[in-house]
Design an enzyme around this catalytic site. Structure first.
Site, PDB file in Angstrom:
ATOM      1  CD  GLN A   1     -25.359  25.264  13.538  1.00  0.00           C
ATOM      2  OE1 GLN A   1     -24.648  25.463  12.556  1.00  0.00           O
ATOM      3  NE2 GLN A   1     -26.627  25.615  13.571  1.00  0.00           N
TER       4      GLN A   1
ATOM      5  CB  SER B   1     -22.158  25.725  10.452  1.00  0.00           C
ATOM      6  OG  SER B   1     -21.874  25.908  11.824  1.00  0.00           O
ATOM      7  CB  THR B   2     -19.023  30.142   9.205  1.00  0.00           C
ATOM      8  OG1 THR B   2     -18.510  29.347   8.113  1.00  0.00           O
ATOM      9  CG2 THR B   2     -17.944  31.154   9.582  1.00  0.00           C
ATOM     10  CG  HIS B   3     -23.611  28.873  12.054  1.00  0.00           C
ATOM     11  ND1 HIS B   3     -24.522  27.972  11.603  1.00  0.00           N
ATOM     12  CD2 HIS B   3     -23.456  29.773  11.054  1.00  0.00           C
ATOM     13  CE1 HIS B   3     -24.919  28.304  10.380  1.00  0.00           C
ATOM     14  NE2 HIS B   3     -24.285  29.395  10.028  1.00  0.00           N
ATOM     15  CB  ILE B   4     -17.634  30.264  15.752  1.00  0.00           C
ATOM     16  CG1 ILE B   4     -17.387  29.146  14.757  1.00  0.00           C
ATOM     17  CG2 ILE B   4     -16.695  30.210  16.931  1.00  0.00           C
ATOM     18  CD1 ILE B   4     -15.989  28.742  14.615  1.00  0.00           C
TER      19      ILE B   4
END
Ligand SMILES: Cc1cc2nc3c(=O)[nH]c(=O)nc-3n(C[C@H](O)[C@H](O)[C@H](O)COP(=O)(O)OP(=O)(O)OC[C@H]3O[C@@H](n4cnc5c(N)ncnc54)[C@H](O)[C@@H]3O)c2cc1C
Length: 587
Positions: free
Chosen positions: A346, A514-517
């Site tokens: 992100q 963010s850990t939005h992978i």
């Protein structure tokens, strides 16, 4: 190797997607279901003893132990990938509940056109506008198809927020740019902390459309449709990186585990580290037969199963398929193969950091208490004359300004001081500082992908996952566009001084973003370029399902979990209503 009695379904990973599938199958069928989780057990009451910032937030008590397994990273094909030895750009969890235990709980839906990104973009701007090297794809599903499942996910978590579009009818105060929704959020918005109220008023004055962030940290006591009751948030500010002390933040352990625990047909086996998915080719095509794992004593175990679900998060899902030799590995040079492609993160930046004369009471807050504007998101504004496609959300959050992480942030003018002068400035600005964040879309490119590292291995001797990842001009220009807009809002809020984010250069593994992978096992309408069909079912192996954001063809700017949960609900429905009656491909 020890072989256990066969079960109907094995689920790898006990986070949001794994436990939701376990709850759905466990309570709607009589199937025997085993969840294998590589971390330890957790219950919601273990957070009640209070929070320790050093232990949880700085030393990252709830995260994956990187000395056992990490990833390697390089920016391009010609670079040597190196192991990421410390948690940095993402901080993924281990243990029952997964990252959903220590997440923030900001829960927006994706914009409708995200699901048809390729077609809609070409339709409006033509092929020529697509970035060179892009790998953008449609999802094979529309927002309209997913809408009822978003609603179920919101009701399960008890999301607090304000609708902006109920069945096409605009609602004042909600997100004016969101897709239609069949119902308002289950609960009213959370309280708006002072810093965020300043942001809201300034954004409004500048002609934007601010709205309260949808939050899984609930605004008041709530009982969800499964009968699970939780208390309302008290704004203590210990959410991100922590489990909630009072259960106000929706977490897998306080929403799903209470139901699972009551089901005799479901068990959660912890410290079970899955290494391979066992598969073979029979008369009726390829089948998975179960999984092998290493138990807490280090013994190899084979768990046979009729159905296998991977729910071990984006990177682990992809790695397990690669390690098991399931599917054709993606080759970035020929663009052939499907497994590992379309790795996206992100675009997440503190666009402008604002310093004020007055105290902001930033110690109060929650992981999801804040105000957003959607005016610059997706295609909500015309890109004809802009040097990039898509966009993102500007937002101000009051997450709880904890001292170890946040002390010492001073404006440019105070950076030349040191000793007691610097200490004075640091103390003065501790509660007078706030950042306006930007989260934006990350498009998919041919050169951003995952495969197995040829050099580095985990503690069991298996190859690590290698990420080849870098930003392109589209993300850099999007950031350049957003940063001055954030600065303008900060000045309108009355900031005395504003520091700007320097811009995106190379992908930086050390900056938390963010850990939005997403990606690696992406979904679509045909098997040509995708790993799973729109029911998360593997195209070549119909008794294998891959849950989570590994299926997203590209990032959609907003945080991923509501979409992960909506897709999981949809898959569960398809399995219960169709697959179990007639096993085989669902699409
Ligand atoms: C600090 C933080 C803040 C976040 N904030 C937000 C937010 O505000 N909004 C939002 O939408 N999302 C947020 N997220 C992301 C959100 O937590 C994830 O989208 C969500 O948890 C993904 O669910 P999952 O089931 O796919 O994976 P996870 O929740 O990560 O669960 C995967 C589980 O699989 C286990 N596992 C992995 N490999 C194996 C193996 N080989 N064998 C057995 N078990 C295995 C892991 O230990 C883990 O427990 C945040 C994440 C973090 C870390």
């Amino acid at each position: 190797m020890k072989t256990l009695p066969s079960v109907d379904a094995v689920i790898v990973g006990g986070g949001w997607s794994g436990l939701l599938m376990a709850k759905e199958l466990g309570s709607r069928t009589t199937l025997s279901v085993v969840v294998l989780e590589r971390g330890g057990p957790r219950t919601p009451d273990e957070y009640a003893d209070g929070m320790d910032e050093l232990d949880y937030s700085i030393r990252l008590r709830m995260m994956q132990d990187l000395s056992q397994e990490t990833v390697t990273l390089r920016h391009s094909l010609s670079d040597q990938a190196l192991p990421v030895r410390q948690h940095g750009s993402f901080i993924y969890g281990a243990g029952v509940g997964g990252s959903g235990e220590h997440w923030n709980g900001i829960t927006p839906r994706f914009l409708p056109d995200c699901f048809e990104l390729l077609s809609r973009t070409v339709e409006k701007y033509g092929h020529k506008r697509l970035p060179e090297d892009h790998a953008i794809q449609d999802w094979g599903i529309t927002y309209d198809e997913l809408e009822p499942y978003y609603t179920r996910a919101e009701q399960m978590m008890g999301i607090s927020g304000k609708a902006g579009n109920i069945r096409g009818r605009p609602v004042e105060g909600g997100n004016a740019f969101e897709g239609w929704r069949s119902a308002d959020y289950p609960l009213p918005p959370t309280k708006i902390p002072y810093f965020c109220a300043l942001f809201r008023d300034a954004a409004k004055a500048l002609g934007y459309h601010p709205y309260p962030a949808p939050a899984a940290t609930i605004s008041q006591a709530y009982t969800n449709p499964d009968g699970v009751a939780r208390a309302g948030c008290v704004y203590c500010g210990y959410c991100e990186r922590f489990g909630c002390m009072i259960g106000a933040k929706a977490q897998p352990t306080n929403t799903l585990l209470p139901i699972i625990r009551e089901r005799k047909n479901v068990s959660v086996r912890t410290r079970a580290w899955v290494r391979r998915i066992i598969h073979d080719s029979g008369q009726n095509g390829k089948k998975v037969r179960g999984v092998t794992y290493v138990d807490e004593k280090g013994a190899e175990v084979f768990q046979p199963a009729e159905l296998v679900f991977l729910a071990s998060w984006t990177l682990n899902n992809t790695r397990l398929l690669l390690l098991s030799g399931i599917g054709e590995t993606y080759n970035p040079l020929s663009a052939k193969g499907t497994l590992g492609r379309n790795l996206t993160h992100q675009v997440y930046l503190p666009a402008a950091t604002a310093f004020f004369e007055k105290p902001l009471n930033r110690f109060m807050g929650s992981g999801a208490a804040g105000i957003c504007i959607g005016d610059l998101d997706g295609d909500s504004f015309d890109h004809s004359d802009l040097p990039f496609l898509r966009g993102g959300t500007l937002l101000s959050m009051s997450l709880g300004y904890r001292p170890i992480a946040n002390f010492g942030i001073v404006p440019q003018s105070a950076r030349t001081t040191w000793g007691s002068e610097w200490k004075k400035a640091a103390l003065h600005f501790y509660d007078r500082t706030g950042s306006i964040l930007f989260w934006g879309e990350h498009l998919a490119y041919r050169g951003n992908y995952m495969d197995l590292d040829p050099t580095y291995k985990d503690h069991l001797g298996d190859p690590l996952l290698r990420l080849t990842l870098d930003w392109r001009d589209n993300e850099r220009r999007m950031a350049e566009f957003a940063i001055p807009k954030a600065a303008e809002i900060a000045r309108t809020m009355g900031a005395k001084e504003v520091t700007l984010f320097p811009g995106l250069r190379r992908y930086d593994a050390t900056r938390n973003q963010s850990t939005h992978i997403q990606g690696g096992c992406i979904m679509g309408a045909s098997p040509d370029r995708t790993v799973v069909n729109p029911y998360m079912q593997h195209w070549q192996i119909s008794n294998l399902f891959v849950l989570g954001a590994s299926s997203f063809p590209q990032n959609a700017s907003a945080n991923p979990t509501p979409t992960i949960l909506a897709l999981t609900y949809r898959t569960a429905d398809a399995i219960v209503n169709r697959y179990l009656k007639n096993p085989g491909p669902l699409a």
